[in-house]
Design a protein around this motif. Structure first.
Motif, PDB file in Angstrom:
ATOM      1  N   LYS A   1       0.849  -1.193   0.000  1.00  0.00           N
ATOM      2  CA  LYS A   1       0.000   0.000   0.000  1.00  0.00           C
ATOM      3  C   LYS A   1       0.885   1.243   0.000  1.00  0.00           C
ATOM      4  O   LYS A   1       1.792   1.346   0.817  1.00  0.00           O
ATOM      5  CB  LYS A   1      -0.793   0.019   1.308  1.00  0.00           C
ATOM      6  CG  LYS A   1      -2.273  -0.138   1.123  1.00  0.00           C
ATOM      7  CD  LYS A   1      -2.959   0.386   2.345  1.00  0.00           C
ATOM      8  CE  LYS A   1      -3.725  -0.680   3.051  1.00  0.00           C
ATOM      9  NZ  LYS A   1      -4.399  -0.188   4.244  1.00  0.00           N
ATOM     10  N   SER A   2       0.617   2.162  -0.868  1.00  0.00           N
ATOM     11  CA  SER A   2       1.490   3.331  -0.871  1.00  0.00           C
ATOM     12  C   SER A   2       0.940   4.414   0.037  1.00  0.00           C
ATOM     13  O   SER A   2       0.460   5.422  -0.420  1.00  0.00           O
ATOM     14  CB  SER A   2       1.639   3.844  -2.292  1.00  0.00           C
ATOM     15  OG  SER A   2       0.380   3.927  -2.888  1.00  0.00           O
TER      16      SER A   2
ATOM     17  N   GLU B   1      20.753   5.546  -6.396  1.00  0.00           N
ATOM     18  CA  GLU B   1      19.701   6.126  -7.240  1.00  0.00           C
ATOM     19  C   GLU B   1      18.356   5.524  -6.847  1.00  0.00           C
ATOM     20  O   GLU B   1      18.187   4.307  -6.881  1.00  0.00           O
ATOM     21  CB  GLU B   1      19.992   5.794  -8.706  1.00  0.00           C
ATOM     22  CG  GLU B   1      18.863   6.205  -9.596  1.00  0.00           C
ATOM     23  CD  GLU B   1      19.362   7.028 -10.763  1.00  0.00           C
ATOM     24  OE1 GLU B   1      18.558   7.779 -11.306  1.00  0.00           O
ATOM     25  OE2 GLU B   1      20.563   6.928 -11.101  1.00  0.00           O
TER      26      GLU B   1
ATOM     27  N   GLN C   1      15.111   4.084  -7.122  1.00  0.00           N
ATOM     28  CA  GLN C   1      14.247   3.536  -8.169  1.00  0.00           C
ATOM     29  C   GLN C   1      13.014   2.877  -7.608  1.00  0.00           C
ATOM     30  O   GLN C   1      11.982   2.830  -8.245  1.00  0.00           O
ATOM     31  CB  GLN C   1      15.026   2.514  -8.995  1.00  0.00           C
ATOM     32  CG  GLN C   1      16.000   3.172  -9.929  1.00  0.00           C
ATOM     33  CD  GLN C   1      16.648   2.165 -10.831  1.00  0.00           C
ATOM     34  OE1 GLN C   1      16.433   0.973 -10.709  1.00  0.00           O
ATOM     35  NE2 GLN C   1      17.475   2.661 -11.732  1.00  0.00           N
TER      36      GLN C   1
ATOM     37  N   GLY D   1      -8.171  -2.057   2.075  1.00  0.00           N
ATOM     38  CA  GLY D   1      -6.842  -1.578   1.728  1.00  0.00           C
ATOM     39  C   GLY D   1      -6.767  -0.938   0.353  1.00  0.00           C
ATOM     40  O   GLY D   1      -5.719  -0.487  -0.063  1.00  0.00           O
TER      41      GLY D   1
ATOM     42  N   ASP E   1      -6.720   1.810  -2.174  1.00  0.00           N
ATOM     43  CA  ASP E   1      -6.438   3.235  -1.981  1.00  0.00           C
ATOM     44  C   ASP E   1      -6.445   3.970  -3.312  1.00  0.00           C
ATOM     45  O   ASP E   1      -6.714   3.389  -4.362  1.00  0.00           O
ATOM     46  CB  ASP E   1      -5.141   3.448  -1.210  1.00  0.00           C
ATOM     47  CG  ASP E   1      -3.959   2.859  -1.954  1.00  0.00           C
ATOM     48  OD1 ASP E   1      -4.180   2.329  -3.055  1.00  0.00           O
ATOM     49  OD2 ASP E   1      -2.847   2.922  -1.441  1.00  0.00           O
TER      50      ASP E   1
ATOM     51  N   THR F   1      -4.271   5.063  -5.295  1.00  0.00           N
ATOM     52  CA  THR F   1      -3.419   4.679  -6.418  1.00  0.00           C
ATOM     53  C   THR F   1      -4.053   3.556  -7.234  1.00  0.00           C
ATOM     54  O   THR F   1      -3.744   3.377  -8.395  1.00  0.00           O
ATOM     55  CB  THR F   1      -2.035   4.202  -5.941  1.00  0.00           C
ATOM     56  OG1 THR F   1      -2.229   3.154  -4.998  1.00  0.00           O
ATOM     57  CG2 THR F   1      -1.267   5.315  -5.308  1.00  0.00           C
TER      58      THR F   1
ATOM     59  N   TYR G   1       6.301   5.931 -12.066  1.00  0.00           N
ATOM     60  CA  TYR G   1       7.539   6.422 -11.479  1.00  0.00           C
ATOM     61  C   TYR G   1       8.770   5.991 -12.265  1.00  0.00           C
ATOM     62  O   TYR G   1       9.644   6.800 -12.589  1.00  0.00           O
ATOM     63  CB  TYR G   1       7.585   5.907 -10.043  1.00  0.00           C
ATOM     64  CG  TYR G   1       8.730   6.388  -9.232  1.00  0.00           C
ATOM     65  CD1 TYR G   1       8.835   7.741  -8.885  1.00  0.00           C
ATOM     66  CD2 TYR G   1       9.716   5.507  -8.795  1.00  0.00           C
ATOM     67  CE1 TYR G   1       9.894   8.179  -8.128  1.00  0.00           C
ATOM     68  CE2 TYR G   1      10.759   5.943  -8.035  1.00  0.00           C
ATOM     69  CZ  TYR G   1      10.859   7.276  -7.711  1.00  0.00           C
ATOM     70  OH  TYR G   1      11.900   7.711  -6.968  1.00  0.00           O
TER      71      TYR G   1
ATOM     72  N   LEU H   1      11.542   8.298 -14.281  1.00  0.00           N
ATOM     73  CA  LEU H   1      12.979   8.261 -14.013  1.00  0.00           C
ATOM     74  C   LEU H   1      13.774   8.095 -15.305  1.00  0.00           C
ATOM     75  O   LEU H   1      14.758   8.792 -15.558  1.00  0.00           O
ATOM     76  CB  LEU H   1      13.292   7.094 -13.100  1.00  0.00           C
ATOM     77  CG  LEU H   1      13.419   7.400 -11.616  1.00  0.00           C
ATOM     78  CD1 LEU H   1      13.850   6.155 -10.875  1.00  0.00           C
ATOM     79  CD2 LEU H   1      14.435   8.510 -11.415  1.00  0.00           C
TER      80      LEU H   1
ATOM     81  N   ASP I   1     -11.995   0.759   2.855  1.00  0.00           N
ATOM     82  CA  ASP I   1     -11.890   1.467   4.134  1.00  0.00           C
ATOM     83  C   ASP I   1     -12.687   2.747   4.083  1.00  0.00           C
ATOM     84  O   ASP I   1     -13.057   3.227   3.026  1.00  0.00           O
ATOM     85  CB  ASP I   1     -10.426   1.837   4.425  1.00  0.00           C
ATOM     86  CG  ASP I   1      -9.512   0.665   4.210  1.00  0.00           C
ATOM     87  OD1 ASP I   1      -9.863  -0.409   4.678  1.00  0.00           O
ATOM     88  OD2 ASP I   1      -8.478   0.845   3.552  1.00  0.00           O
TER      89      ASP I   1
END
Lengths: 397, 296
Positions: free
Chosen positions: A177-178, A196, A198, B71, B73, B75, B83, B87, B139
């Motif tokens: 879970k973030s 770095e 990642q 749980g 959420d 995202t 991400y 990068l 939740d």
């Protein structure tokens, strides 16, 4: 598309608003948004069919199952009242009057419940403009409930039990879970790519696994409450994994297995059968002694909360009770005594059994209605506090 | 005119094989007209989820489903930044020697945004049906999180700003009442409670879903299920169980129920061993009430 109906100030829209107010007085949460929705909805429908009209209002106004089920009756009540009214002015007055009367009647009914057993001080209750079923129920005495209400309370209790089971600890563990970024672990993990960043590491609070032990008195003095308490432990048993349940009057019986594996009616019958002294006398001391010698060593530890449900009327020897209580107190995380009589304003722990147990309790709380029970369970989650007195006071917020 | 539209909805549902009643048709109709989300509650297996699917088919709209779980959420429901992709992009641009300020501007572009169901539904090129299934499993935080979407039809992404809906998606939320939903969420929705169907409706459902079943068999199956639901079971069987059972019996080319048969096929209907045992004990009585003659 028809014009928006609520732009006209018609008698229909006035009646709808009136109806909205009527429902609000019955606990529906209806604001201008709902009223304008209702008027808009009616704009889409033919006015000639009454059941369409009713169905539309039902869809817009009711917001949960109870309101949905109750709607038809209220609808009939309101519109028949309106039919009887001669003109709009008379109608308004009548409406107000009936509203007041119905709320007055409610109040009286309320009062009667309250006075039952004389357990609740009357200033504790303030009439509120709107209340949900559960709110009313939570103040009702447990010994005075219909099966339906029981059902509702039990579902509320299940929720509380679940919350109790899922407490958060301060320790953290890794998760997908973030929610919360764990910087330390993130840096460490990304060392292998030369610093770095990642991949991110998240963490959440670990769950603190509580265990419960319930000891329930089913002697005659508890008769009014014991049926409810068995309901309660049944609800707990089924909502909570790590729980052991015992009932006692003159002897101790472990009933967790029965409660876990049978539907309530059967479980209740089996327990009454297994406990021959059901609704008989009480010897709390010897029962607790029995518990400490045979079960305490493998059931109690510092993650366990012990609930004792009893009124403290004891015909046994108080020395054995004291010994037993001290063992239970030392071995467990917390000891909570739920006493249905403690809800009375002039209650003090005068009974010998209660007096003996008092030094070994973390909390002595009333459990005569849902509200008090909720509070007791809420307090159960806190840490053991050695400085405050365990007696649950009346002015507890 | 409007009444016809209401009838049209019922017809539309029937075409898709969904037997609705007045309450269901009205809620769906008003949800479409008022452009409000519809909260559907009811016991398991009465066709709550099905409403969303059928609506999508009938409206010929795309169907976007968000299954809730503990749980869940933002995202998973709304959006996430890709991400790794970001990068990589940075690395490549760095080698070109671009100015960091310019770089920063490019990094939160649309192509790095992973759209999850809710955002997908909102930014969909045409009107879509969004089904948020079993919302009571998510939740409470997630519930509050939905509020912005459901009332204003917009999503706020800090790096980009607010994204408003191109088309308001037709939203259906379903729940089992395992947890009481918040008042705030309820107020943003229209409400519908679907109960177990009565005999006539259930029979109609069986007829439409299992046309190959014998007429008499269908009646007996429905009558039996009606009686079965009166018993206090751990898991009361829903309509989907009735359909499964009717289908199973029809595939055996049976014309009526008998005790042995019911006992053998009880596993299709009941999914809990205690329920099965309890039903077996009361089977004769149940069948008698159903009107099945025992042939002993």
């Amino acid at each position: 598309m028809p014009p928006e109906l609520h732009t006209y100030q018609t008698s229909l829209s006035a009646n709808i608003i009136q109806f909205g107010r009527f429902l609000r007085s019955k606990g529906y949460s209806i604001g201008p948004q709902e009223e304008s929705d209702a008027l808009n909805a009616l704009g889409f429908l033919s006015m000639r069919k009454e059941d369409l009209f009713r169905q539309a209002l039902k869809t817009v106004f009711s917001k949960n199952f109870y309101q949905f089920a109750q709607f038809e009756d209220l609808y009939r009540e309101f519109w028949s009242e309106l039919d009887r009214a001669q003109d709009s002015k008379l109608k308004k007055k009548q409406d107000k009057k009936t509203l007041q009367q119905s709320s007055l009647r409610k109040e009286l009914k309320f009062q009667a419940l309250k006075d039952w057993l004389n357990l609740n001080p009357s200033e504790e209750e303030q009439p509120t403009a709107s209340y949900s079923d559960l709110e009313v129920l939570s103040r009702k005495n447990f010994s005075d409930l219909s099966p339906d209400e029981m059902e509702l309370i039990l579902s509320a209790l299940k929720r509380i039990a679940k919350r109790l089971a899922h407490q958060k600890s301060r320790l953290r563990k890794r998760t997908k879970k973030s929610s919360h970024l764990d910087m330390k672990q993130t840096v460490r993990l990304n060392m292998r790519t030369g610093g770095e960043i990642q991949r991110l590491v998240f963490s959440e609070k670990k769950e603190r696994k509580l265990k419960l032990v319930l000891l329930c008195d089913v002697s005659r003095s508890m008769e009014l409450y014991s049926r409810f308490f068995v309901h309660l432990i049944y609800a707990f048993q089924n909502a909570y994994d790590k729980i052991e349940t015992f009932v006692f009057s003159t002897a101790l019986h472990q009933v967790s297995e029965i409660l876990k594996n049978h539907e309530f009616g059967k479980a209740f019958a089996m327990i009454s059968e297994r406990v021959p002294q059901w609704s008989g006398g009480t010897t709390i001391g010897s029962c607790l002694m029995d518990f400490t010698t045979t079960h305490a060593h493998n059931l109690l530890d510092k993650k366990t909360i012990v609930f004792i449900l009893s009124d403290g009327w004891d015909t046994g020897d108080h020395q054995s009770m004291e010994n037993a209580m001290s063992v239970i107190y030392k071995k467990s995380k917390k000891v909570i005594w739920l006493n249905p009589l403690a809800g009375s304003p002039n209650f003090s722990p005068e009974v010998l059994g209660m007096k003996t147990a008092l030094p070994y309790l973390d909390l002595l709380a009333p459990a005569h209605n849902l509200k008090s029970l909720k509070q007791a369970l809420y307090l159960a989650q806190r840490r053991r506090n050695l400085t405050t007195s365990p007696v649950f006071s009346q002015n507890f917020h | 005119m409007p009444q016809k539209e209401l009838a049209e909805i019922q017809e539309m549902f029937r075409e898709q094989g969904y037997i609705s009643d007045d309450a269901i048709a009205m809620s769906v109709y008003l949800a479409m007209k008022l452009e409000k989300p519809l909260l559907v509650e009811g016991p398991a297996g009465v066709g709550k989820t099905e409403i969303g699917k059928v609506m999508a088919k009938a409206m010929e709209a795309d169907f976007i489903r968000l299954q809730c779980y503990e749980g869940l959420d933002s995202t998973h429901a709304l959006y996430e930044w890709n991400y790794q992709h970001q990068l990589l992009h940075l690395k490549m641009q760095e080698q070109k020697g671009l100015d960091p300020k310019q770089l920063e501007a490019t990094i939160f572009a649309d192509k790095f945004l992973l759209k999850r169901p809710v955002l997908q539904a909102i930014t969909h090129p045409k009107k879509a049906v969004l089904l948020i299934d079993e919302i009571d499993r998510a939740d409470e935080e997630f519930e509050s999180f939905l509020l912005e979407v459901l009332s204003d039809w917009q999503v706020t992404i800090p790096e980009i700003g607010t994204i408003s809906a191109t088309h308001k998606p037709q939203t259906i939320l379903t729940g089992n009442r395992t947890r009481e939903l918040s008042e705030a969420l309820r107020r943003r929705c229209l409400y519908l409670w679907i109960d177990y169907p009565d005999f006539a409706k259930e029979l109609a459902i069986v007829r439409s879903k299992v046309p190959e079943a014998d007429e008499n068999l269908g009646k007996q199956v429905c009558a039996f299920m009606q009686e079965l639901r009166q018993m206090k079971l751990e898991k009361t069987p829903g309509v989907s169980e009735t359909i499964d059972w009717a289908r199973a019996l029809a595939s055996m080319h049976l014309k009526h129920l008998d005790k042995q048969l019911v006992e053998d096929t009880l596993g299709v209907v009941l999914k809990d061993w205690q329920d099965i045992r309890k039903t077996q004990d009361a089977l004769s009585e149940l069948l008698e009430k159903t009107g099945v003659e025992s042939r002993l």
